[in-house]
Design an enzyme around this catalytic site. Structure first.
Site, short mmCIF file in Angstrom:
data_model
loop_
_atom_site.label_atom_id
_atom_site.label_comp_id
_atom_site.label_asym_id
_atom_site.label_seq_id
_atom_site.Cartn_x
_atom_site.Cartn_y
_atom_site.Cartn_z
N GLY A 56 7.70 -6.53 8.12
CA GLY A 56 8.11 -5.65 7.04
C GLY A 56 7.51 -4.27 7.19
O GLY A 56 6.99 -3.92 8.25
N ASN A 57 7.59 -3.47 6.13
CA ASN A 57 6.98 -2.15 6.16
C ASN A 57 6.56 -1.75 4.75
O ASN A 57 6.76 -2.51 3.81
CB ASN A 57 7.93 -1.12 6.80
#
Ligand code: PMT
Length: 224
Positions: A30-31
């Site tokens: 993810g980020n």
């Protein structure tokens, strides 16, 4: 919703937030995108009279007033499907999402175990570029991309504007306190023969200024 606002009568599709690419039932790639920028733009576009569809990655944000429809997704592939389910009717597409560039080649149905024999190696495959795919359509909506840059913001932004064949690109100055995940942002808004700097401000304020830019450039293109 304003009937005589800057975007009155227009259908706007906005993608926002991160995508999460699941590795196994407990892990993902993810980020740090919070969705704040995209949700603020959705609120500003709705207040400007647009019929807004918001395609949201996994974020902890309430749907802003003035958003006609929200579609929640998790992965880049789901975000692509959601965008393409509504893009035919759109006049304007605004891609604020931090879409993961890669996903794992094969999802593990079972939690990957720590083995003494060694560290697992994840094979990654590239995700589709939703923005570039929308920009390649004919006919296509007015297409606004984003870019998060730590260096050479203008230069890198201009390259991305041309490479993805966008009508407009908003390049963020990202650092520890501004841009991704933060409450403030600063934008270099670029189009083929011009641009404007929107200095650091809370995201809702920047979103209003950006929506005014988009409305002006959209009308200019329609009357060209
Ligand atoms: O969510 P916040 O915490 O408020 O942060 C906002 C933001 C910093 C995430 C946002 O303002 C922003 O800049 N979003 C784009 C992030 C980025 O760097 O994107 P990119 O350079 O990987 O991609 C450029 C453009 O292509 C973006 O419009 C992106 O949505 C789009 N893209 C990228 C990859 C992909 N597979 N599909 C896409 O549509």
């Amino acid at each position: 919703m304003s009937r005589d606002g800057l975007l009155a009568g227009l259908k706007v599709v906005i993608d926002a937030g991160p995508t999460c690419e699941d590795i196994d039932p407990v892990r993902f790639l993810g980020n740090r995108s919070s969705g704040k920028m995209g949700f603020a733009i959705a609120a500003a576009a709705g207040a400007a009279g647009a019929e807004v569809t918001l395609v949201a990655g996994p974020v902890a944000l309430a749907t802003p007033a003035g958003v006609a429809r929200r579609i929640d997704v998790r992965s880049a592939l789901q975000m692509r499907d959601a965008v393409f389910s509504v893009i035919d009717a759109a006049d304007i597409f605004i891609a604020t999402a931090a879409v993961a560039d890669w996903r794992v080649a094969s999802y593990s149905e079972r939690k990957i175990k720590k083995e003494p024999s060694g560290t697992p190696i994840l094979e990654l495959v590239e995700n589709p570029d939703i923005l570039a795919e929308v920009a390649a359509r004919s006919p296509r909506p007015f297409v606004v991309g984003f870019a998060a840059e730590t260096d050479h913001v203008l230069e890198n932004g201009r390259k991305k504007l041309a490479r993805k064949k966008l009508d407009m690109l908003a390049a963020n100055h990202v650092d520890a306190t501004s841009g991704i995940g933060a409450d403030d942002n600063a934008l270099e808004v670029l189009w083929a023969d011009g641009g404007v700097s929107l200095p650091r401000a809370p995201k809702p304020d920047l979103a209003k200024a950006l929506v005014a830019c988009i409305a002006a450039r959209y009308r200019a293109r329609m009357h060209a």
